[in-house]
Design an enzyme around this catalytic site. Structure first.
Site, PDB file in Angstrom:
ATOM      1  N   SER A  93       0.616  -1.110   0.086  1.00 56.04           N
ATOM      2  CA  SER A  93       0.132   0.066  -0.178  1.00 56.04           C
ATOM      3  C   SER A  93       1.028   1.252   0.143  1.00 56.04           C
ATOM      4  O   SER A  93       1.996   1.483  -0.963  1.00 56.04           O
ATOM      5  CB  SER A  93      -0.887  -0.048   1.212  1.00 56.04           C
ATOM      6  OG  SER A  93      -1.924   0.840   1.100  1.00 56.04           O
ATOM      7  N   MET A  94       0.653   2.026   1.102  1.00 53.14           N
ATOM      8  CA  MET A  94       1.461   3.270   1.037  1.00 53.14           C
ATOM      9  C   MET A  94       3.033   2.832   1.135  1.00 53.14           C
ATOM     10  O   MET A  94       3.982   3.573   0.668  1.00 53.14           O
ATOM     11  CB  MET A  94       1.364   4.146   2.124  1.00 53.14           C
ATOM     12  CG  MET A  94       2.119   5.383   2.385  1.00 53.14           C
ATOM     13  SD  MET A  94       1.842   5.996   3.903  1.00 53.14           S
ATOM     14  CE  MET A  94       2.883   5.358   5.053  1.00 53.14           C
ATOM     15  N   ASP A 194      -9.811  -5.395  -4.781  1.00 53.14           N
ATOM     16  CA  ASP A 194      -9.124  -4.256  -3.678  1.00 53.14           C
ATOM     17  C   ASP A 194     -10.317  -3.162  -3.367  1.00 53.14           C
ATOM     18  O   ASP A 194     -10.616  -2.654  -4.365  1.00 53.14           O
ATOM     19  CB  ASP A 194      -7.936  -3.732  -4.087  1.00 53.14           C
ATOM     20  CG  ASP A 194      -7.156  -2.960  -3.034  1.00 53.14           C
ATOM     21  OD1 ASP A 194      -7.961  -2.417  -2.207  1.00 53.14           O
ATOM     22  OD2 ASP A 194      -5.848  -2.877  -3.106  1.00 53.14           O
ATOM     23  N   HIS A 224      -7.357  -5.814   0.030  1.00 52.05           N
ATOM     24  CA  HIS A 224      -6.302  -4.948  -0.147  1.00 52.05           C
ATOM     25  C   HIS A 224      -5.169  -5.646   0.589  1.00 52.05           C
ATOM     26  O   HIS A 224      -3.747  -5.338   0.044  1.00 52.05           O
ATOM     27  CB  HIS A 224      -6.628  -3.415   0.804  1.00 52.05           C
ATOM     28  CG  HIS A 224      -5.459  -2.600   0.638  1.00 52.05           C
ATOM     29  ND1 HIS A 224      -5.200  -2.082  -0.462  1.00 52.05           N
ATOM     30  CD2 HIS A 224      -4.913  -2.141   1.653  1.00 52.05           C
ATOM     31  CE1 HIS A 224      -4.300  -1.164  -0.200  1.00 52.05           C
ATOM     32  NE2 HIS A 224      -4.128  -1.068   1.172  1.00 52.05           N
TER      33      HIS A 224
END
Length: 251
Positions: A93-94, A194, A224
């Site tokens: 993710s980030m 997601d 996710h």
């Protein structure tokens, strides 16, 4: 500030081939543990740092920004560099955005971005108040409990500071601008199921990256957190295959 149980950074010794694992926004190294153990079993030395402001309290996170989070990544990179001859980086993710940033700025072997955002599913981010009006304000963050996965692997905040959301959006803009500067071998992994990141993000990241060697790998059923969900073994195998491509010597 005390670290939440399960949110501690971890280091798994293997060979001189190192892998840096970077967790996601409001998450913790816990979400990278299963991947880390798999990579270590394959012979890699694995380090997963805890990003600044994460794994303690949302209030502590509020006073940090993406530059602080990136400094945590850089600290992990230099620590790993002291014990390994080569380093690859994987972010969720980030964390994938921070992995890209690290690979642009440093001599990284290979980089993997998992479920990384350019476009966010939650439309409410369009209406977030101005930064000056966000201090002390939080919004709930729900995380789906994955069937069959112990909660020790999903240690994360249940609310997020709006100031931190602004910083995340600033990081997305920064990476989107600099993707052409990425020149390292690059793997993008994204699930079409997601519900946090729009899966079109992966196509944008893949298309914009300057890497000559790059691959976009789609999943169909995971959410996710692809390091924990139903297709995690597929993800782990794909990552190892990608990392093994430039093994000049066996581990």
């Amino acid at each position: 500030m005390a670290i939440l149980k399960g949110a501690e950074p971890f280091l798994l010794y293997g060979s001189e081939k190192g892998v840096l694992l970077i967790h996601g926004f409001t998450g913790s190294p816990a979400e990278m543990v299963l991947l880390g153990k798999h990579l270590n079993a394959c012979g890699y030395t694995v380090l997963a740092p805890r990003l600044s402001g994460h794994g303690t309290t949302p209030e502590e996170m509020e006073v940090t920004n993406w530059a602080n989070w990136y400094n945590s990544v850089r600290d992990g990179y230099h620590l790993l560099k002291g014990i390994c001859t080569s380093i690859s980086v994987i972010g969720l993710s980030m964390g994938g955005l921070l992995a890209i940033k690290l690979a642009i700025d440093n001599n990284i072997d290979r980089v993997v971005a998992l479920s990384s955002p350019i476009y966010i599913m939650n439309k409410a981010v369009r209406f977030i108040p101005a930064p000056k009006d966000c201090k002390g304000r939080y919004v709930p963050k729900k995380r789906r409990q994955i069937q069959g996965v112990d909660s020790i692997y999903t240690v994360a905040y249940n609310k997020m500071p709006l100031t931190s959301v602004h910083s995340l959006l600033a990081l997305i803009r920064h990476i989107a601008k600099h993707l052409p500067d990425l020149q390292r071998p690059f793997l993008v992994v994204q699930s079409k199921n997601d519900h946090t990141v729009k899966y079109h993000s992966a196509a944008y990241i893949y298309r914009s990256a300057g890497s000559k060697e790059k691959e976009l790998f789609w999943l169909e059923n995971s959410g996710h957190l692809v390091t924990l969900d139903t297709e995690k073994e597929i993800v782990f195998a794909k990552i190892v295959e990608f990392l093994d491509k430039d093994r000049s010597n066996p581990i």
